[in-house]
Design an enzyme around this catalytic site. Sequence first.
Site, PDB file in Angstrom:
ATOM      1  CG  HIS A  51       2.339   6.679 -13.661  1.00 42.22           C
ATOM      2  ND1 HIS A  51       2.429   4.813 -12.933  1.00 42.22           N
ATOM      3  CD2 HIS A  51       2.955   7.511 -13.182  1.00 42.22           C
ATOM      4  CE1 HIS A  51       3.572   5.691 -12.413  1.00 42.22           C
ATOM      5  NE2 HIS A  51       3.966   6.543 -12.542  1.00 42.22           N
TER       6      HIS A  51
ATOM      7  CB  CYS B 104       2.574  -0.304 -15.642  1.00 43.11           C
ATOM      8  SG  CYS B 104       1.411   0.279 -15.155  1.00 43.11           S
TER       9      CYS B 104
ATOM     10  CD  GLU C 234       6.439   8.751 -11.393  1.00 39.72           C
ATOM     11  OE1 GLU C 234       6.413   7.731 -11.073  1.00 39.72           O
ATOM     12  OE2 GLU C 234       6.992   8.716  -9.892  1.00 39.72           O
TER      13      GLU C 234
ATOM     14  N   GLY D  40       0.938  -1.121  -0.072  1.00 43.71           N
ATOM     15  CA  GLY D  40      -0.019   0.030   0.271  1.00 43.71           C
ATOM     16  C   GLY D  40       1.072   1.244  -0.374  1.00 43.71           C
TER      17      GLY D  40
ATOM     18  CB  SER E 201       1.721   3.784  -4.905  1.00 43.06           C
ATOM     19  OG  SER E 201       3.271   3.603  -5.354  1.00 43.06           O
TER      20      SER E 201
ATOM     21  NE  ARG F 153       2.454   8.307  -8.699  1.00 43.14           N
ATOM     22  CZ  ARG F 153       2.847   6.885  -8.193  1.00 43.14           C
ATOM     23  NH1 ARG F 153       3.908   5.986  -8.810  1.00 43.14           N
ATOM     24  NH2 ARG F 153       2.450   5.653  -8.261  1.00 43.14           N
TER      25      ARG F 153
HETATM   26  O1  SUG Z   1       4.488   3.398  -8.830  1.00 45.11           O
HETATM   27  N1  SUG Z   1       2.631   0.723  -7.261  1.00 45.11           N
HETATM   28  C1  SUG Z   1       3.383   0.920  -8.443  1.00 45.11           C
HETATM   29  C2  SUG Z   1       2.617   1.131 -10.354  1.00 45.11           C
HETATM   30  C3  SUG Z   1       3.025   1.785 -11.537  1.00 45.11           C
HETATM   31  C4  SUG Z   1       2.593   1.110 -11.921  1.00 45.11           C
HETATM   32  N2  SUG Z   1       3.093   1.805 -13.268  1.00 45.11           N
HETATM   33  C5  SUG Z   1       2.469   3.015 -14.458  1.00 45.11           C
HETATM   34  N3  SUG Z   1       1.615   2.886 -14.549  1.00 45.11           N
HETATM   35  N4  SUG Z   1       3.381   3.362 -15.626  1.00 45.11           N
HETATM   36  C6  SUG Z   1       3.405   2.749  -8.463  1.00 45.11           C
HETATM   37  O2  SUG Z   1       2.326   3.168  -8.043  1.00 45.11           O
HETATM   38  C7  SUG Z   1       2.683  -0.430  -5.810  1.00 45.11           C
HETATM   39  C8  SUG Z   1       3.255  -0.620  -4.376  1.00 45.11           C
HETATM   40  C9  SUG Z   1       3.273  -1.254  -3.739  1.00 45.11           C
HETATM   41  O3  SUG Z   1       2.232  -0.630  -3.113  1.00 45.11           O
HETATM   42  O4  SUG Z   1       3.326  -2.451  -2.537  1.00 45.11           O
HETATM   43  C10 SUG Z   1       3.137   0.391  -6.305  1.00 45.11           C
HETATM   44  O5  SUG Z   1       4.699   0.826  -6.479  1.00 45.11           O
END
Ligand code: SUG
Length: 449
Positions: free
Chosen positions: A251, A372, A175, A21, A23, A215
């Site tokens: 994103h 992603c 990003e 959790g 992000s 971001r």
């Molecule tokens: O940065 N999730 C990543 C997901 C990235 C998705 N990438 C793109 N949309 N291109 C982020 O939010 C969750 C990790 C955690 O909660 O355990 C995380 O980092």
Amino acid sequence: MTLSAEINFDGLVGPTHNFAGLSRGNVASTKNRDASSHPKAAALQGLQKMKSLMDMGLVQGVLPPLERPHTPTLRALGFTGTDEHILSTVQKQAPHLLASVSSASSMWVANAATVSPAADTTDGRTHFTPANLSAMFHRSIEHPDTGRILKKIFSHPDHFAHHDALPPGSFFSDEGAANHTRLTPSAESPGIEIFTYGRSAFDPSTPRPSRYPARQTREASEAVARNHGLSINRTLFVQQNPAVIDAGVFHNDVIAVGSANCLFFHQDAFLNSDDFIQNLKRCFAGNPLSLIEVSRKDVPVEDAVASYLFNTQLVQLPGAENDLQLIAPMECKNNNRVYDYLNRLLAQNTPIKTIHYKELRESMNNGGGPACLRLRVSLSKAERDSLQTRVLLDNALYEDLVAWVHKHYRDTLSPADLADPQLLQESREALDDLTDILKLGSVYPFQLS
Ligand code: SUG
């Protein structure tokens, strides 16, 4: 101009894949906080996606995961002693830090870097800038190792230029390719590079989201474009709609995807959508451009976020240059509104001719869909031939990687397991084996005990 082909390099899911959790603003990450994860299934789901694209006739690449838990970060934060001692101390004193340094977030390689193909740059080389990922602590520690691995894989100095990540901190928060799209009228022509940002860091009077973080900054996007030597006439900067960031679009690749001469996007994706589309048409200078805009009536933003309709891959099969295939997560099939929309889309006259649904639940549960998981790198034949490591998938590499996952990965992982010193040891052994499989040489700084 030499012909180049877009290659998807997918990130391998690391052995510590877990749900912490971490992000804020990423709805799936928050929702699944502290659930048990399934690292083996996660890695196999990713590999299965790669294989299915390879089987469709596409060239498919692989990028290795990073070392986790990342004890060098914990040492930098003042923890001392053996690695085992550090893990147990951090679990007791600062469990949030343990979660941050254990995330397998490097699997989402759309955030690894921004890549500008040789056709777009002044020096005719392909340029890479690893993303500093400053917005989230657990991701901000990725770029030094990511940069080292990219340099190792794309090593020929005549073909590839590598930049440092932008300065850390909120002003140049970057990003990578998740906020960057490249469209091109044809495989041999220069591309139009579209940078999408969430806020202007130096001008607080401009719009920005109020609930969740934006971001990517405009200033970061501009710096990357400058470093890459892009032509101002073929580069666009467009702001994400702050309202959709507040609805979970952390994103831009959660609300728009583009490839070849096609942009597939939601009506609410961009702040000044009409101006942006006019500018895009101007850049295309009369060449055919396919714009597939999805209305909020057909798919409300909430369904787009829940299904990841736009975190899809648009791919062109060799010999079928006018057609696109959409690689979508299974969640798009399970959402009635989205599935109905997609079936109607297939009946319309657009380049999207086929939709392939993929099971990626483990990654999706952390907010990471098909798009992603991949970093796109357009390579000419000469650039591709210059690659020295074993990172282009064939059946033998796929089999080796599947066996490697079965050998090293756990079936399940709970938050408490992150402090297990055995997990650190297992992860290091796995990466050590992987460097042999991918013929990477020594890209990881750790020593096996
Ligand atoms: O940065 N999730 C990543 C997901 C990235 C998705 N990438 C793109 N949309 N291109 C982020 O939010 C969750 C990790 C955690 O909660 O355990 C995380 O980092």
